[in-house]
Design an enzyme around this catalytic site. Structure first.
Site, PDB file in Angstrom:
ATOM      1  N   THR A   1      60.939  43.062  52.614  1.00  0.00           N
ATOM      2  CA  THR A   1      60.439  42.011  51.738  1.00  0.00           C
ATOM      3  C   THR A   1      61.453  41.645  50.658  1.00  0.00           C
ATOM      4  O   THR A   1      62.276  42.481  50.257  1.00  0.00           O
ATOM      5  CB  THR A   1      59.138  42.507  51.053  1.00  0.00           C
ATOM      6  OG1 THR A   1      58.771  41.604  50.030  1.00  0.00           O
ATOM      7  CG2 THR A   1      59.304  43.886  50.427  1.00  0.00           C
ATOM      8  N   ASP A   2      61.327  40.426  50.139  1.00  0.00           N
ATOM      9  CA  ASP A   2      62.180  40.023  49.007  1.00  0.00           C
ATOM     10  C   ASP A   2      61.765  40.732  47.714  1.00  0.00           C
ATOM     11  O   ASP A   2      62.515  40.730  46.731  1.00  0.00           O
ATOM     12  CB  ASP A   2      62.152  38.496  48.818  1.00  0.00           C
ATOM     13  CG  ASP A   2      60.767  37.922  48.542  1.00  0.00           C
ATOM     14  OD1 ASP A   2      59.780  38.683  48.533  1.00  0.00           O
ATOM     15  OD2 ASP A   2      60.678  36.696  48.340  1.00  0.00           O
ATOM     16  N   GLU A   3      60.562  41.347  47.709  1.00  0.00           N
ATOM     17  CA  GLU A   3      60.074  41.950  46.457  1.00  0.00           C
ATOM     18  C   GLU A   3      60.929  43.133  46.010  1.00  0.00           C
ATOM     19  O   GLU A   3      60.858  43.545  44.854  1.00  0.00           O
ATOM     20  CB  GLU A   3      58.611  42.375  46.602  1.00  0.00           C
ATOM     21  CG  GLU A   3      57.709  41.214  46.918  1.00  0.00           C
ATOM     22  CD  GLU A   3      56.239  41.446  46.608  1.00  0.00           C
ATOM     23  OE1 GLU A   3      55.911  42.417  45.922  1.00  0.00           O
ATOM     24  OE2 GLU A   3      55.434  40.614  47.049  1.00  0.00           O
TER      25      GLU A   3
ATOM     26  N   TYR B   1      54.123  48.956  45.732  1.00  0.00           N
ATOM     27  CA  TYR B   1      54.410  48.386  47.060  1.00  0.00           C
ATOM     28  C   TYR B   1      55.904  48.161  47.232  1.00  0.00           C
ATOM     29  O   TYR B   1      56.519  48.649  48.186  1.00  0.00           O
ATOM     30  CB  TYR B   1      53.637  47.072  47.256  1.00  0.00           C
ATOM     31  CG  TYR B   1      54.191  46.230  48.393  1.00  0.00           C
ATOM     32  CD1 TYR B   1      54.100  46.664  49.713  1.00  0.00           C
ATOM     33  CD2 TYR B   1      54.834  45.011  48.149  1.00  0.00           C
ATOM     34  CE1 TYR B   1      54.632  45.913  50.767  1.00  0.00           C
ATOM     35  CE2 TYR B   1      55.362  44.253  49.187  1.00  0.00           C
ATOM     36  CZ  TYR B   1      55.258  44.707  50.500  1.00  0.00           C
ATOM     37  OH  TYR B   1      55.789  43.965  51.530  1.00  0.00           O
TER      38      TYR B   1
ATOM     39  N   LYS C   1      58.702  49.976  49.701  1.00  0.00           N
ATOM     40  CA  LYS C   1      59.512  49.222  50.674  1.00  0.00           C
ATOM     41  C   LYS C   1      61.000  49.439  50.383  1.00  0.00           C
ATOM     42  O   LYS C   1      61.805  49.573  51.300  1.00  0.00           O
ATOM     43  CB  LYS C   1      59.177  47.726  50.622  1.00  0.00           C
ATOM     44  CG  LYS C   1      57.804  47.349  51.132  1.00  0.00           C
ATOM     45  CD  LYS C   1      57.585  47.642  52.611  1.00  0.00           C
ATOM     46  CE  LYS C   1      58.392  46.758  53.524  1.00  0.00           C
ATOM     47  NZ  LYS C   1      58.036  46.976  54.971  1.00  0.00           N
TER      48      LYS C   1
HETATM   49  P1  NAD Z   1      49.583  43.444  57.220  1.00  0.00           P
HETATM   50  O1  NAD Z   1      49.025  44.274  56.130  1.00  0.00           O
HETATM   51  O2  NAD Z   1      48.893  42.193  57.620  1.00  0.00           O
HETATM   52  O3  NAD Z   1      49.699  44.324  58.550  1.00  0.00           O
HETATM   53  C1  NAD Z   1      50.167  45.642  58.537  1.00  0.00           C
HETATM   54  C2  NAD Z   1      49.790  46.284  59.868  1.00  0.00           C
HETATM   55  O4  NAD Z   1      50.303  47.626  59.855  1.00  0.00           O
HETATM   56  C3  NAD Z   1      48.283  46.388  60.107  1.00  0.00           C
HETATM   57  O5  NAD Z   1      47.988  45.980  61.409  1.00  0.00           O
HETATM   58  C4  NAD Z   1      47.988  47.860  59.915  1.00  0.00           C
HETATM   59  O6  NAD Z   1      46.903  48.313  60.703  1.00  0.00           O
HETATM   60  C5  NAD Z   1      49.297  48.488  60.343  1.00  0.00           C
HETATM   61  N1  NAD Z   1      49.504  49.810  59.732  1.00  0.00           N
HETATM   62  C6  NAD Z   1      49.356  50.145  58.427  1.00  0.00           C
HETATM   63  N2  NAD Z   1      49.604  51.453  58.257  1.00  0.00           N
HETATM   64  C7  NAD Z   1      49.956  51.948  59.474  1.00  0.00           C
HETATM   65  C8  NAD Z   1      50.341  53.210  59.933  1.00  0.00           C
HETATM   66  N3  NAD Z   1      50.425  54.275  59.107  1.00  0.00           N
HETATM   67  N4  NAD Z   1      50.631  53.362  61.243  1.00  0.00           N
HETATM   68  C9  NAD Z   1      50.552  52.317  62.088  1.00  0.00           C
HETATM   69  N5  NAD Z   1      50.164  51.086  61.712  1.00  0.00           N
HETATM   70  C10 NAD Z   1      49.876  50.899  60.414  1.00  0.00           C
HETATM   71  O7  NAD Z   1      51.087  43.177  56.834  1.00  0.00           O
HETATM   72  P2  NAD Z   1      52.005  41.890  57.076  1.00  0.00           P
HETATM   73  O8  NAD Z   1      51.777  40.932  55.992  1.00  0.00           O
HETATM   74  O9  NAD Z   1      51.850  41.472  58.480  1.00  0.00           O
HETATM   75  O10 NAD Z   1      53.445  42.524  56.854  1.00  0.00           O
HETATM   76  C11 NAD Z   1      54.154  43.094  57.944  1.00  0.00           C
HETATM   77  C12 NAD Z   1      55.493  43.601  57.436  1.00  0.00           C
HETATM   78  O11 NAD Z   1      56.242  42.518  56.905  1.00  0.00           O
HETATM   79  C13 NAD Z   1      55.378  44.621  56.313  1.00  0.00           C
HETATM   80  O12 NAD Z   1      56.391  45.581  56.479  1.00  0.00           O
HETATM   81  C14 NAD Z   1      55.629  43.820  55.039  1.00  0.00           C
HETATM   82  O13 NAD Z   1      56.190  44.630  54.049  1.00  0.00           O
HETATM   83  C15 NAD Z   1      56.622  42.795  55.558  1.00  0.00           C
HETATM   84  N6  NAD Z   1      56.625  41.503  54.849  1.00  0.00           N
HETATM   85  C16 NAD Z   1      55.452  40.810  54.661  1.00  0.00           C
HETATM   86  C17 NAD Z   1      55.497  39.551  54.045  1.00  0.00           C
HETATM   87  C18 NAD Z   1      54.242  38.737  53.834  1.00  0.00           C
HETATM   88  O14 NAD Z   1      54.319  37.686  53.177  1.00  0.00           O
HETATM   89  N7  NAD Z   1      53.093  39.115  54.357  1.00  0.00           N
HETATM   90  C19 NAD Z   1      56.714  39.022  53.628  1.00  0.00           C
HETATM   91  C20 NAD Z   1      57.897  39.771  53.824  1.00  0.00           C
HETATM   92  C21 NAD Z   1      57.824  41.006  54.459  1.00  0.00           C
HETATM   93  O1  DAU Z   2      57.360  38.156  48.825  1.00  0.00           O
HETATM   94  C1  DAU Z   2      56.949  38.803  49.997  1.00  0.00           C
HETATM   95  C2  DAU Z   2      55.637  39.490  49.753  1.00  0.00           C
HETATM   96  O2  DAU Z   2      54.646  38.460  49.686  1.00  0.00           O
HETATM   97  C3  DAU Z   2      55.270  40.509  50.827  1.00  0.00           C
HETATM   98  O3  DAU Z   2      56.205  41.547  50.787  1.00  0.00           O
HETATM   99  C4  DAU Z   2      53.860  41.063  50.590  1.00  0.00           C
HETATM  100  O4  DAU Z   2      53.509  41.924  51.643  1.00  0.00           O
HETATM  101  C5  DAU Z   2      52.900  39.905  50.538  1.00  0.00           C
HETATM  102  O5  DAU Z   2      51.602  40.378  50.257  1.00  0.00           O
HETATM  103  C6  DAU Z   2      53.334  38.897  49.483  1.00  0.00           C
HETATM  104  O6  DAU Z   2      53.199  39.457  48.152  1.00  0.00           O
HETATM  105  P1  DAU Z   2      52.632  38.605  46.913  1.00  0.00           P
HETATM  106  O7  DAU Z   2      52.104  39.543  45.924  1.00  0.00           O
HETATM  107  O8  DAU Z   2      53.610  37.583  46.496  1.00  0.00           O
HETATM  108  O9  DAU Z   2      51.438  37.821  47.691  1.00  0.00           O
HETATM  109  P2  DAU Z   2      49.917  37.511  47.295  1.00  0.00           P
HETATM  110  O10 DAU Z   2      49.395  36.607  48.363  1.00  0.00           O
HETATM  111  O11 DAU Z   2      49.157  38.736  47.010  1.00  0.00           O
HETATM  112  O12 DAU Z   2      50.082  36.685  45.958  1.00  0.00           O
HETATM  113  C7  DAU Z   2      50.854  35.512  45.882  1.00  0.00           C
HETATM  114  C8  DAU Z   2      50.867  35.046  44.439  1.00  0.00           C
HETATM  115  O13 DAU Z   2      49.545  34.620  44.097  1.00  0.00           O
HETATM  116  C9  DAU Z   2      51.227  36.124  43.442  1.00  0.00           C
HETATM  117  O14 DAU Z   2      51.966  35.546  42.376  1.00  0.00           O
HETATM  118  C10 DAU Z   2      49.877  36.620  42.928  1.00  0.00           C
HETATM  119  C11 DAU Z   2      49.021  35.369  42.993  1.00  0.00           C
HETATM  120  N1  DAU Z   2      47.582  35.584  43.260  1.00  0.00           N
HETATM  121  C12 DAU Z   2      47.248  36.352  44.334  1.00  0.00           C
HETATM  122  C13 DAU Z   2      45.930  36.588  44.631  1.00  0.00           C
HETATM  123  C14 DAU Z   2      45.541  37.453  45.802  1.00  0.00           C
HETATM  124  C15 DAU Z   2      46.634  34.992  42.466  1.00  0.00           C
HETATM  125  O15 DAU Z   2      46.950  34.263  41.518  1.00  0.00           O
HETATM  126  N2  DAU Z   2      45.316  35.221  42.753  1.00  0.00           N
HETATM  127  C16 DAU Z   2      44.929  36.006  43.787  1.00  0.00           C
HETATM  128  O16 DAU Z   2      43.699  36.212  43.984  1.00  0.00           O
END
Ligand code: NAD
Ligand code: DAU
Length: 363
Positions: A139-141, A165, A169
């Site tokens: 992630t970019d975080e 989180y 990561k």
């Molecule tokens: P998600 O939470 O939707 O899915 C995570 C999956 O991992 C789920 O299916 C869960 O059951 C599985 N999981 C969790 N713990 C596990 C374990 N111990 N063993 C096996 N499986 C397990 O997450 P996502 O949003 O699809 O993110 C996927 C990956 O991409 C993550 O590594 C996250 O850090 C990264 N990422 C997400 C975003 C985003 O915006 N969602 C952006 C950049 C990177």
């Molecule tokens: O940047 C990549 C990341 O993006 C991934 O690594 C994470 O897995 C993914 O969850 C996401 O993280 P964020 O914290 O940026 O996403 P989220 O959707 O939780 O929130 C997006 C923005 O919106 C953040 O600034 C918080 C705000 N927010 C979120 C929720 C859930 C609100 O204002 N209200 C809300 O209820």
């Protein structure tokens, strides 16, 4: 990434029942018929086998419910399935949950990644096949938070993770990098910005807002709503992971982003307008009347922005979806797939929701 003389791969996709993981499984199965695809997912609250329902009869695909911390299981899968490629997406992924309970994040994101790396290393030591790859999806975080005028994150931006989180990561990224540096194992890392699209679990900003609009519930915007995220349509992310597996250099990191910086409040207003336009019979219109500013997230990062010029320059990847079109598809998907999201609003989800959105007027 269609290649005429491409050698079929045998890929283990961890987290393949989650949001990005399941989109990636669809992407891979559609792009590379004949490849062996093994999905390993623990089916935590965020994992959902329904995300893969349309692939149920695909004989190339095997689903295994299991934990990435289970070394015996991983060893068995790598050997018995003769895996040459790992796409590691399993993670605890939600910042708000990491604030409530960081332990699961350390366990899955750090110990789980370590377990996978060790298992792959043992196999790599025996094989050293030139096509073997271990892609760690991150992630970019990990880069921390930007001020308004700071340049976007590059691959050399120092790590400054601010939440449990992102810290977990970051730890896993360091391990993946070290396994290349120390052992020569062909690890690669992608650091991506915020994804959105189909199969996004309701706790995250975009699906949460879509669903709350449909239910006529308040739309909780944290703090002043001026935080900025760089949004990328999930299929664009899947194409980036594909191109890195096929063309990326072992040991390298690639930033992936949409070049789409949007303030949270502007994004929520766009979703409200789209819902007003597309959803029949909304309980409250205009939907923006539901917007409610709430207590800020602890340690809330102000701004993320990705400089994705390296992956463009070296591997030819660029995003194809605009935010306007991607958000429209996404809203249409949530409207058409009530049967998918309704069961996810479980007691577990309600308990979580009550903890995060504790103010009485929000539930
Ligand atoms: P998600 O939470 O939707 O899915 C995570 C999956 O991992 C789920 O299916 C869960 O059951 C599985 N999981 C969790 N713990 C596990 C374990 N111990 N063993 C096996 N499986 C397990 O997450 P996502 O949003 O699809 O993110 C996927 C990956 O991409 C993550 O590594 C996250 O850090 C990264 N990422 C997400 C975003 C985003 O915006 N969602 C952006 C950049 C990177
Ligand atoms: O940047 C990549 C990341 O993006 C991934 O690594 C994470 O897995 C993914 O969850 C996401 O993280 P964020 O914290 O940026 O996403 P989220 O959707 O939780 O929130 C997006 C923005 O919106 C953040 O600034 C918080 C705000 N927010 C979120 C929720 C859930 C609100 O204002 N209200 C809300 O209820």
């Amino acid at each position: 990434m269609q290649q005429d003389n491409r050698k079929p791969r045998r890929i283990l996709i961890t987290g393949g029942a989650g949001f990005i993981g399941s989109n990636f499984v669809h992407h891979w199965c559609n792009s590379y018929q004949g490849d062996r695809v093994v999905v390993l997912d623990a089916l935590t609250y965020a994992g959902n086998k329904a995300n893969l329902a349309s692939l149920e009869n695909n004989s190339d695909l095997r689903f295994v419910q299991g934990d990435i911390c289970d070394r015996t299981l991983i060893d068995h899968l790598l050997e018995s399935e003769n895996i040459d490629t790992v796409a590691h997406l399993a993670a605890e992924s939600h910042v708000d949950r990491s604030i409530i309970g960081p332990g699961a994040f350390v366990q899955t994101n750090m110990v789980g990644t370590f377990t996978l790396l060790e298992a792959f290393r043992q196999r790599w030591n025996k094989r050293e096949q030139p096509n073997d790859r271990f892609l760690h999806v991150s992630t970019d975080e990990v880069y921390g938070s930007l001020e308004a005028n700071d340049p976007a994150f590059t691959e050399t931006t120092p790590y400054t993770p601010n939440s449990p989180y992102s810290a977990s990561k970051a730890g896993s990224d360091h391990l993946a990098r070290a396994y290349f540096h120390t052992y020569g194992m062909p690890t690669m890392i992608t650091n991506c910005s915020n994804n959105y699209g189909p199969y996004h679990f309701p706790e995250k900003l975009i699906p949460l807002m879509c669903i709350n609009i449909l239910l006529g519930k308040p739309l909780p915007v944290y703090g002043d709503g001026q935080n900025i995220r760089d949004w990328l349509y999930v299929e664009d992310h899947c194409r980036a992971l594909d191109v890195v597996i096929h063309q990326g250099q072992p040991g390298e990191t690639y930033n992936v982003g949409g070049n789409n910086e949007v303030k949270n409040i502007d994004l929520v207003e766009q979703l409200c307008s789209l819902m007003d336009e597309l959803a029949p019979d909304l309980p409250i219109t205009p939907a923006k009347n539901l917007i409610t500013f709430v207590k800020d997230r602890a340690g809330h990062d102000r701004r993320y922005a990705i400089d994705a010029s390296k992956i463009k320059r070296e591997l030819g990847w660029t995003p194809q979806e605009t935010v306007a079109a991607g958000l429209r598809h996404t809203v249409e998907w949530y409207l058409a797939n009530r049967d998918w999201w309704q069961p996810l609003l479980s007691d577990e989800y309600k308990n979580y929701y009550d903890q995060v959105y504790a103010e009485p007027n929000l539930s």
